[in-house]
Design a protein around this motif. Structure first.
Motif, PDB file in Angstrom:
ATOM      1  N   MET A   5       0.810  -0.997   0.003  1.00 18.44           N
ATOM      2  CA  MET A   5       0.044   0.165  -0.138  1.00 18.44           C
ATOM      3  C   MET A   5       0.870   1.414  -0.004  1.00 18.44           C
ATOM      4  SD  MET A   5      -3.232   1.517   0.423  1.00 18.44           S
ATOM      5  CE  MET A   5      -4.129   0.025   1.037  1.00 18.44           C
ATOM      6  N   ASP A   6       0.709   2.164  -0.914  1.00 17.83           N
ATOM      7  CA  ASP A   6       1.339   3.261  -0.949  1.00 17.83           C
ATOM      8  C   ASP A   6       0.306   4.475  -0.842  1.00 17.83           C
ATOM      9  OD1 ASP A   6       3.991   2.368  -2.194  1.00 17.83           O
ATOM     10  OD2 ASP A   6       2.496   1.674  -3.566  1.00 17.83           O
ATOM     11  N   GLY A   7       0.886   5.689  -0.373  1.00 18.70           N
ATOM     12  CA  GLY A   7       0.214   6.917  -0.246  1.00 18.70           C
ATOM     13  C   GLY A   7       0.604   8.178  -1.103  1.00 18.70           C
ATOM     14  N   ILE A   8      -0.499   8.808  -1.770  1.00 20.61           N
ATOM     15  CA  ILE A   8      -0.271   9.915  -2.538  1.00 20.61           C
ATOM     16  C   ILE A   8      -0.727  11.085  -1.842  1.00 20.61           C
ATOM     17  CG2 ILE A   8      -0.619  11.185  -4.625  1.00 20.61           C
ATOM     18  CD1 ILE A   8      -0.164   8.520  -6.091  1.00 20.61           C
ATOM     19  N   LEU A   9      -0.215  11.977  -1.306  1.00 23.94           N
ATOM     20  CA  LEU A   9      -0.658  13.412  -1.061  1.00 23.94           C
ATOM     21  C   LEU A   9      -0.828  14.547  -1.780  1.00 23.94           C
ATOM     22  CD1 LEU A   9      -1.695  14.869   1.674  1.00 23.94           C
ATOM     23  CD2 LEU A   9       0.722  15.650   2.081  1.00 23.94           C
ATOM     24  N   LEU A  10      -1.997  14.926  -2.286  1.00 21.59           N
ATOM     25  CA  LEU A  10      -2.247  15.996  -3.117  1.00 21.59           C
ATOM     26  C   LEU A  10      -2.303  17.315  -2.454  1.00 21.59           C
ATOM     27  CD1 LEU A  10      -5.349  14.060  -4.785  1.00 21.59           C
ATOM     28  CD2 LEU A  10      -3.038  14.069  -5.536  1.00 21.59           C
ATOM     29  N   ALA A  11      -1.111  18.277  -2.808  1.00 23.75           N
ATOM     30  CA  ALA A  11      -1.053  19.401  -2.162  1.00 23.75           C
ATOM     31  C   ALA A  11      -0.435  20.610  -2.964  1.00 23.75           C
ATOM     32  CB  ALA A  11       0.353  19.215  -0.998  1.00 23.75           C
ATOM     33  N   ALA A  12      -1.210  20.704  -4.389  1.00 22.19           N
ATOM     34  CA  ALA A  12      -0.676  21.525  -5.395  1.00 22.19           C
ATOM     35  C   ALA A  12      -1.951  22.350  -5.683  1.00 22.19           C
ATOM     36  CB  ALA A  12      -0.555  20.641  -6.524  1.00 22.19           C
ATOM     37  N   GLY A  13      -3.053  22.640  -4.921  1.00 18.01           N
ATOM     38  CA  GLY A  13      -4.059  23.176  -5.423  1.00 18.01           C
ATOM     39  C   GLY A  13      -3.867  24.823  -4.983  1.00 18.01           C
ATOM     40  N   SER A  14      -4.469  25.644  -5.685  1.00 16.93           N
ATOM     41  CA  SER A  14      -4.137  27.385  -5.845  1.00 16.93           C
ATOM     42  C   SER A  14      -4.935  28.021  -4.765  1.00 16.93           C
ATOM     43  CB  SER A  14      -4.288  27.676  -7.109  1.00 16.93           C
ATOM     44  OG  SER A  14      -3.411  27.078  -8.068  1.00 16.93           O
ATOM     45  N   SER A  15      -5.713  27.253  -3.965  1.00 19.34           N
ATOM     46  CA  SER A  15      -6.504  28.086  -2.867  1.00 19.34           C
ATOM     47  C   SER A  15      -7.019  29.495  -3.371  1.00 19.34           C
ATOM     48  CB  SER A  15      -5.425  28.461  -1.963  1.00 19.34           C
ATOM     49  OG  SER A  15      -4.493  27.461  -1.472  1.00 19.34           O
ATOM     50  N   VAL A  16      -8.132  29.191  -4.367  1.00 17.25           N
ATOM     51  CA  VAL A  16      -8.496  30.442  -4.836  1.00 17.25           C
ATOM     52  C   VAL A  16      -9.597  31.339  -3.940  1.00 17.25           C
ATOM     53  CG1 VAL A  16     -10.062  31.478  -6.809  1.00 17.25           C
ATOM     54  CG2 VAL A  16      -8.248  29.876  -7.262  1.00 17.25           C
ATOM     55  N   ARG A  17     -10.454  30.165  -3.307  1.00 16.08           N
ATOM     56  CA  ARG A  17     -11.451  30.638  -2.369  1.00 16.08           C
ATOM     57  C   ARG A  17     -10.824  31.183  -1.175  1.00 16.08           C
ATOM     58  NH1 ARG A  17     -16.010  26.251  -1.344  1.00 16.08           N
ATOM     59  NH2 ARG A  17     -14.293  24.872  -1.921  1.00 16.08           N
TER      60      ARG A  17
END
Length: 196
Positions: free
Chosen positions: A1-13
């Motif tokens: 089992m592996d893990g991917i952390l998505l941390a690329a959003g541009s935080s528009v709101r």
């Protein structure tokens, strides 16, 4: 089992970079990253891959999280699908075949290590291809996909995330109950104040 952390959003709101926002003296992204890092040290996860566009996050990983792999998303405007694709491409560069992957988002500071462990155990104990964290039927993150779904995940477009794949295969989805507060995202300054 592996893990991917998505941390690329541009935080528009949010109006500024929410992932770097200090919550109880720690940037928002650190909460989930620390959990995944610890689960890798405990061997619950084999690899942890962070997809981001932010040098501050990469610099922190280099200093504090040895062994965590980094992938730069230079096209965050293409939506979350680009981050999913980049994470899977890095995952599949490994010599070992991946049985499945836990996808987490970096703006869920209420998520606990106990719930991550519970979700992984739930997925391993049930003969299902997908396991999603949820509360009273409300699905959220993290979500685990077996490797059988990697190709379909790579075909996502724009701001479509893994839930688009999940909804097409509800017969193969298990829902793992976790507390509602752990599913909360920090999307606006008001969210951050409420969690604070």
């Amino acid at each position: 089992m592996d893990g991917i952390l998505l941390a690329a959003g541009s935080s528009v709101r949010f109006g500024s970079n929410k992932l770097l926002y200090q919550l109880h003296g720690k940037p928002v992204y650190r909460y989930v990253l620390e959990i995944l890092y610890d689960k890798r040290k405990e061997r619950l996860l084999d690899r942890v891959i962070v997809v981001s566009q932010y040098d501050e996050i990469f610099d922190d990983i280099k200093r504090e999280f040895p062994g965590v792999e980094m992938v730069r998303n230079s096209v965050p405007a293409l939506g979350i699908s680009a981050s999913v694709r980049l994470g899977l491409e890095r995952l599949e560069e490994g010599a070992r075949e991946s049985e499945g992957c836990l996808f987490a988002v970096a703006d869920q500071p209420g998520l606990t290590a106990e719930s991550v462990e519970k979700l992984v155990r739930f997925w391993r104990q049930n003969p299902l291809g997908i396991a999603a964290a949820c509360h009273e039927g409300q699905m959220g993150n993290p979500v685990i996909f077996s490797s059988a779904y990697y190709e379909e995940l790579r075909m996502l477009k724009g701001d479509q995330g893994g839930k688009a794949v999940l909804r097409r295969h509800m017969e193969d989805v298990g829902l793992c109950q976790i507390p509602a507060r752990e599913l909360e995202d920090v999307d606006t300054p008001e969210d951050a104040e409420r969690i604070q």
